[in-house]
Each structure stands twice: as C-alpha cells, then as structure tokens.
Design an enzyme around this catalytic site. Structure first.
Site, PDB file in Angstrom:
ATOM      1  N   CYS A  52     -31.831 -19.194 -33.468  1.00  0.00           N
ATOM      2  CA  CYS A  52     -32.383 -19.591 -34.804  1.00  0.00           C
ATOM      3  C   CYS A  52     -33.239 -20.938 -34.612  1.00  0.00           C
ATOM      4  CB  CYS A  52     -30.308 -20.444 -34.799  1.00  0.00           C
ATOM      5  SG  CYS A  52     -30.932 -21.399 -36.030  1.00  0.00           S
ATOM      6  N   ASP A  54     -33.069 -23.492 -34.924  1.00  0.00           N
ATOM      7  CA  ASP A  54     -32.548 -25.132 -35.056  1.00  0.00           C
ATOM      8  C   ASP A  54     -33.211 -26.155 -33.987  1.00  0.00           C
ATOM      9  OD1 ASP A  54     -30.673 -27.535 -34.280  1.00  0.00           O
ATOM     10  OD2 ASP A  54     -29.244 -26.458 -35.515  1.00  0.00           O
ATOM     11  N   ARG A  56     -32.173 -27.891 -31.833  1.00  0.00           N
ATOM     12  CA  ARG A  56     -31.063 -28.633 -30.872  1.00  0.00           C
ATOM     13  C   ARG A  56     -31.271 -27.280 -30.020  1.00  0.00           C
ATOM     14  NH1 ARG A  56     -26.611 -30.276 -34.649  1.00  0.00           N
ATOM     15  NH2 ARG A  56     -27.771 -28.082 -35.479  1.00  0.00           N
ATOM     16  N   HIS A 108     -25.431 -19.759 -32.981  1.00  0.00           N
ATOM     17  CA  HIS A 108     -25.117 -20.092 -31.675  1.00  0.00           C
ATOM     18  C   HIS A 108     -24.050 -21.472 -32.519  1.00  0.00           C
ATOM     19  CE1 HIS A 108     -27.833 -23.978 -34.352  1.00  0.00           C
ATOM     20  NE2 HIS A 108     -27.971 -22.819 -34.328  1.00  0.00           N
ATOM     21  N   CYS A 111     -24.099 -24.379 -36.250  1.00  0.00           N
ATOM     22  CA  CYS A 111     -25.585 -23.217 -37.134  1.00  0.00           C
ATOM     23  C   CYS A 111     -25.036 -23.771 -38.255  1.00  0.00           C
ATOM     24  CB  CYS A 111     -25.202 -21.595 -36.878  1.00  0.00           C
ATOM     25  SG  CYS A 111     -27.363 -21.037 -37.571  1.00  0.00           S
TER      26      CYS A 111
HETATM   27 ZN   LIG Z   1     -28.752 -22.026 -36.271  1.00  0.00          ZN
END
Ligand SMILES: [Zn+2]
Length: 217
Positions: A52, A54, A56, A108, A111
């Site tokens: 992803c 993302d 993080r 994750h 998400c």
């Molecule tokens: Zn995600």
C-alpha cells in the site's frame, strides 16, 4: 533549497531531506567505498513487493532490507488490477527480466483504502479503484456482516483483500506459466499490523488455490 516558496515548517522538512540524504550516502560509503558503484551496475532483488502507498508502512525500514533487495510497487490498498498497465509492467519486468523468485502482496490493518471502500460513501474519481476492494467485500459479505466492531471488520477485509490480490497474480498468464513450469515466482501474502509494527505471513497456499480454480471451471 526548494525553488518554490514553502511554509517555514515545510522548508525545514525539505532541507532536512537533503541533509539526511547526504549523511546516509556518506555513511554507506564509509562502510564500503564502492557501495553505490556496485549497485549502479545491476540489481538482483530477492523480492518483488506489492504494498500500500500508506506512509506508515516503510517496507525497507521495517524489514531491514537494503537498497537492491526489494523491487517495489505500491498503490492504494495494494491491488493487483489486471487492467493496470503500471503493475503489469512492474510484474513482467520483475518476473521475466529480473527473474525475481518471490512476490509479496502486503496489506495492512488500518488501511485507508479498505476503510473508504467499506464506508458506504462515494469518493468520486477514486471509486473505480475502490470498487475492486468492494468486490472482495461482496465475496466475503456473510462473514464480514457478522462482525459488529467496524475496525475489526475493516482489518479482516484488508486480510481477505491480500489473499484476493494473490489470487489475481496467479491469473496472470506469464506468472502462472512460470510457476507451473519452474515452481516460481512463489507468491506470499503478508499483513502488517500498524498497532504493533509486526508483519504476519498469512501463508497463502498457491497450489490449493490453483487446484480449486481448476475444479471450479
Ligand atoms: Zn493502506
């Protein structure tokens, strides 16, 4: 310095990026003078990672992998869309040219893409993409509808989504052909728990899936 006029805070972050990059490069060269020269010649990554976008989930940092170790593709909610030229190019280059033996699809918990797809709201231009997650949700509606805690439901959907994307990978002709002929690339399903910082292997069983797919025809 950026050529754009940034806020004081953004300018500070911007400058620190270049400062820390210099420190990082110096540190690498201190341990191995030819580090960058050697890596410049070629890459032989061990893994092709589909994760992803993302911020993080810094895959290199959280696995201790260094440059040259992982060939990376990231998009919202780590989707393997057969209509997406971008991921198809990454996959074909990774499998055919770089001969990468392992592909990881990693989702994750928490998400944002999964949460949005499962919220019942519309997101304009993002909806075409989110529909692919909604299709996974539909397939597992019975189990997901039975969960009263929305956070838990979203986390489970993120896990089902990873498995669904691994199955998508096995639908791609050159991946399936290579796996059936050579036993690779092997496809792995991971989920990263942002609450603990830990990765979990969901043990995607490629052979069972292919067997099931055959009998379902
Ligand atoms: Zn995600």
């Amino acid at each position: 310095m950026s050529i754009h006029k940034l806020s004081v805070e953004d300018q500070k972050t911007y400058d620190s990026i270049f400062m820390q990059n210099r420190e990082w490069a110096d540190d690498k060269k201190k341990h191995d003078r030819s580090f960058f020269k050697e890596h410049f010649k070629e890459q032989n990554p061990h893994f092709l990672y589909i994760g992803c976008s993302d911020s993080r989930v810094p895959i290199g940092d959280l696995t201790g992998m260094d440059i040259g170790d992982i060939f990376v593709h990231r998009n919202i909610a780590n989707l393997v869309s057969l209509e997406d030229d971008n991921i198809m190019a990454v996959l074909q280059y990774g499998v055919d040219v770089l001969q990468i033996k392992n592909i990881v699809v990693s989702g994750h918990h928490g998400c944002g893409g999964v949460i949005a797809a499962n919220s019942g709201k519309n997101y304009g231009k993002m909806d075409g993409w989110l529909d692919k997650i909604r299709a996974v949700r539909l397939k597992h509606a019975k189990e997901l509808d039975g969960i009263s805690n929305k956070e838990e439901e979203n986390d489970l959907l993120a896990e089902y989504n990873v498995i669904a994307q691994c199955e998508q990978l096995m639908q791609i002709d050159f991946i399936r052909k290579s796996y059936e002929e050579n036993g690779y690339p092997k496809v792995h399903a991971w989920v990263y728990d942002m609450r603990t910082g830990l990765l979990h292997d969901m043990e995607f069983d490629v052979d069972s899936y292919l067997e099931q797919a055959k009998t379902a025809k």
